[in-house]
Scaffold this active site. Sequence first.
Site, PDB file in Angstrom:
ATOM      1  N   ASN A  66     -17.656  -4.566  25.596  1.00 32.45           N
ATOM      2  CA  ASN A  66     -19.009  -4.265  25.796  1.00 32.45           C
ATOM      3  C   ASN A  66     -20.411  -5.151  25.320  1.00 32.45           C
ATOM      4  OD1 ASN A  66     -17.354  -4.161  23.155  1.00 32.45           O
ATOM      5  ND2 ASN A  66     -19.002  -3.320  21.756  1.00 32.45           N
ATOM      6  N   GLU A 101     -24.129  -5.370  24.393  1.00 31.31           N
ATOM      7  CA  GLU A 101     -25.354  -3.962  24.542  1.00 31.31           C
ATOM      8  C   GLU A 101     -26.731  -4.428  24.638  1.00 31.31           C
ATOM      9  OE1 GLU A 101     -23.849  -3.316  19.974  1.00 31.31           O
ATOM     10  OE2 GLU A 101     -22.491  -2.215  19.944  1.00 31.31           O
ATOM     11  N   CYS A 128     -20.209   0.338  27.958  1.00 32.61           N
ATOM     12  CA  CYS A 128     -18.327  -0.265  27.546  1.00 32.61           C
ATOM     13  C   CYS A 128     -18.049  -1.165  28.645  1.00 32.61           C
ATOM     14  CB  CYS A 128     -18.265   1.032  27.804  1.00 32.61           C
ATOM     15  SG  CYS A 128     -18.836   2.732  26.677  1.00 32.61           S
ATOM     16  N   GLU A 167     -14.923  -1.026  29.113  1.00 32.17           N
ATOM     17  CA  GLU A 167     -13.937   0.121  30.086  1.00 32.17           C
ATOM     18  C   GLU A 167     -14.568  -0.515  31.352  1.00 32.17           C
ATOM     19  OE1 GLU A 167     -14.692   1.225  27.364  1.00 32.17           O
ATOM     20  OE2 GLU A 167     -13.363   2.885  26.839  1.00 32.17           O
ATOM     21  N   CYS A 227     -14.836   6.650  25.459  1.00 26.96           N
ATOM     22  CA  CYS A 227     -16.171   7.554  25.483  1.00 26.96           C
ATOM     23  C   CYS A 227     -16.256   8.755  26.522  1.00 26.96           C
ATOM     24  CB  CYS A 227     -17.180   7.327  25.200  1.00 26.96           C
ATOM     25  SG  CYS A 227     -17.683   6.132  26.965  1.00 26.96           S
ATOM     26  N   CYS A 257     -17.044   7.084  29.769  1.00 27.31           N
ATOM     27  CA  CYS A 257     -15.646   5.969  30.397  1.00 27.31           C
ATOM     28  C   CYS A 257     -14.692   7.093  30.624  1.00 27.31           C
ATOM     29  CB  CYS A 257     -15.002   5.081  29.839  1.00 27.31           C
ATOM     30  SG  CYS A 257     -16.634   3.933  29.262  1.00 27.31           S
TER      31      CYS A 257
END
Length: 128
Positions: free
Chosen positions: A42, A44, A53, A55, A86, A89
Amino acid sequence: MDIKKLINAAKEASARSYSPYSKYKVGAALLTKDGNIYTGTNIENASFPAGMCAERVALFEAIKNGDDQFEALAIYAEGDNFPFPCGICRQVISEFTRDLNIIIARSENDYVIKNISELLPDTFEFSI
Ligand code: THU
């Protein structure tokens, strides 16, 4: 398929997380049917919605390489909860496969396995 190896690849990726805001380090490792492993973490941003994310970083890397037949995905993040993917994803994974086992690990030995079809039944598909 070596589950421990895939979890370890995701764990290694999580160590490269850029997450100064949440401090939540996520790693993903996607095994393809050709035997390749694509990892992601991830990333940010100070503008929070601009973050990405783990994934999707892994998945998009595989797609970019034309390697789009997936065998399994491991997600790794240490914490009190299992790092379930999430909703966004789940939707992105569903775009490419409706049958993918996802190993959701909060340590090397503590994980659950769910299929994408369980995590996102009745996925949205666009047709005109
Ligand atoms: N995160 C992921 O990497 N994958 C998910 O499926 C859910 C959330 C990241 C995004 C953000 O950097 C941090 O976890 C906290 O939400």
